[in-house]
Write an enzyme that holds these catalytic residues in place. Sequence first.
Site, mmCIF file in Angstrom:
data_model
loop_
_atom_site.group_PDB
_atom_site.id
_atom_site.type_symbol
_atom_site.label_atom_id
_atom_site.label_comp_id
_atom_site.label_asym_id
_atom_site.label_seq_id
_atom_site.Cartn_x
_atom_site.Cartn_y
_atom_site.Cartn_z
ATOM 1 N N ASP A 94 0.813 -1.217 0.000
ATOM 2 C CA ASP A 94 0.000 0.000 0.000
ATOM 3 C C ASP A 94 0.848 1.270 0.000
ATOM 4 O O ASP A 94 0.360 2.334 -0.369
ATOM 5 C CB ASP A 94 -0.954 -0.002 1.198
ATOM 6 C CG ASP A 94 -2.074 -1.029 1.005
ATOM 7 O OD1 ASP A 94 -2.537 -1.180 -0.135
ATOM 8 O OD2 ASP A 94 -2.459 -1.686 1.988
ATOM 9 N N TYR A 110 -10.262 -0.436 1.872
ATOM 10 C CA TYR A 110 -9.776 -0.481 3.248
ATOM 11 C C TYR A 110 -9.342 0.888 3.735
ATOM 12 O O TYR A 110 -8.851 1.691 2.951
ATOM 13 C CB TYR A 110 -8.563 -1.417 3.310
ATOM 14 C CG TYR A 110 -8.625 -2.413 4.442
ATOM 15 C CD1 TYR A 110 -9.540 -3.445 4.424
ATOM 16 C CD2 TYR A 110 -7.762 -2.302 5.525
ATOM 17 C CE1 TYR A 110 -9.588 -4.355 5.463
ATOM 18 C CE2 TYR A 110 -7.804 -3.218 6.565
ATOM 19 C CZ TYR A 110 -8.727 -4.246 6.530
ATOM 20 O OH TYR A 110 -8.764 -5.142 7.559
HETATM 21 CU CU LIG Z 1 -7.464 -6.824 7.456
#
Ligand SMILES: [Cu+2]
Length: 642
Positions: free
Chosen positions: A307, A390
């Site tokens: 990420d 997320y």
């Molecule tokens: Cu997770």
Amino acid sequence: MANRPEQQDAAAGAHPLDPLTADEIRRVAATLRQEKGLNDGWRFASIELAEPTKDELAARRAELSRSARVVCWNTADGQAYRAAVSLVDDQVTRWEYLPGQQPNMTVDEWHDCDHMLRHHPQVIRALARRGVTDMSRVLTDVWAYGAALVPARYRGLRLGWSDVWERGSTDGNPYAHHITGLHPIVDLNRMTLLEIEDSPEAEDSAGRPEVMGEYLPKLIPMQLREVSPLQVTQPEGVSFALFGRLLRWQSWELRIGFNYREGLVLHTVGFNDGGRLRPIAHRLSFAEMIVPYRDATVDHYRRTAFDIGEWGLGFMTTSLELGCDCLGEIRYLDAVLHDSRGEPRIIRNAICIHEEDDGILWKHVDERVGSEVRRSRRLVISFHVTVANYEYLVYWRFYQDGNIECEVRATGIMVTSSFPAGSQPATGALVDERTYAPYHQHFIVARLDLDIDGQPNTVYASESQPLPVSNANPHGLALVTRETALRTESQGRQDYDWGSQRSWRVAATRSRNGLGLAPAYKLVPGGSFPPLIDASSPAFQRAEVIGHTLWVTPYQPEERWPCGEFPNMSAADYGLPAWTARDRPIEDTDVVLWHVFGLHHITRPEDWPIMPVDRTSFWLKPWGFFDRNPALDVPPSPHHGG
Ligand SMILES: [Cu+2]
């Protein structure tokens, strides 16, 4: 006395560590276009401040040499370059070809790819076969590849693979309904669809399951619970002060930086100890995040996210809202980044700074004197990122007793997929009808350039050990601590050890506290777990850093990225394992600690349809840095009868 940051900002001059301004970003892109003839087919992967080194800062030479670092590539031939552009005279001072490297993914590619796929006749046909016809409710979500998983026929391309999702309604959760077994493969430079992997057997012949994946109250038939108002007010203002990007609070002093990749960066963290500003850290940031999904099915075997190195915490940062994201008297800072065309992009309210009440700091009730108690207050510097489905919420907290806590909260929507009746994979949790969330791990690598009382430091592994029963220890009670100096990089590779309660003490080697001890800070791990992965796995090969809790290196300004500068489509970990292979000395020198921590996410039903935050953290605690409790001077709080 309360300070008014707005007025101080105006008075503060620019500092060599200040991130690039919008104007500087424009100048850098224009200079490169002009001098190197970059046409419309070029993309800017990153434009950031070339941070001055410690030597340059100390010699005050940085003001005279402000410059930018750039990575860009030509979509026509896929070739990437690294550039340096002087902001003093708008000249390209470095132009370096990067053969075989794929720069980080860009936000523009993510959007362009989604747009291209949702309008592609092949994708539309594949979805129609599965009964999905309203393309306005479809979301595609492109992911990066690891080199080992790239099909041979596509080697050398800037490749992406995508999931396809469908919202249950116009405002429904975009990640609620996975079109399982359907994965477009994309050439990102040409922005074309190469093929669609279609595995209809991944879905049940009875069709997709009835999933309740909504979290918006208007989409869920339920009554909201009652809560009474809770307000945080500071009627006399805050007790921190911001001078440009220099922050002072209680005894703490630090600078706030930001870039496309690490997001928030804390520079020159020091503690004012009786009028003497004592250095603690030169730079604190997150240098990589590795999220391997531990599921071998066609839908998830490629799902290993970097990420930070692939997408960038800075690029993914979202604007914060008062009263929701942050409560109380808040001071926000904007972030200035750029798009892939080199145009500045401003993220309003990207960084939040505020004070929080933190319960009790210290207390004793004496029969004669009564209760003496101090409330703890902490200063929190935070930012939030949204990486597709997320969220990561990052909090650096500074305490009145010299502690620094770094907490990360993970929330958002878990990746799920469906399975045919009776065939749930063993590598995930059932969260809804024929729907499971694969197990995965979030490894975060914090880069901690500590300078305890200045630069020469030595790191010690600090362990507790019970002494055997003996004449001197007849009841077997004696407990001692063992300190092992870490002298070389191979010794600096350290693992969490429950059996000895191992922590790591970073000690100044040239100064002593009032007790004659070396002033130190201790890294106390709180969120460490073993990788639990076969060493031959491509995910591990690209991120060997996750194999240890701690790595220690001698300070090298160019050593920034633990899995290499270009983890996008990487085959191996060209960062920490490569640097530390030289086994350089790390004793009595300027050290950098790389701490791996995170969340071992064994998914559960309660994480669905939106996940309540899970938390992980580590602490940096003073250890003999002060001669005694440094928070004796915190004043008592006024008490209100009752
Ligand atoms: Cu997770």
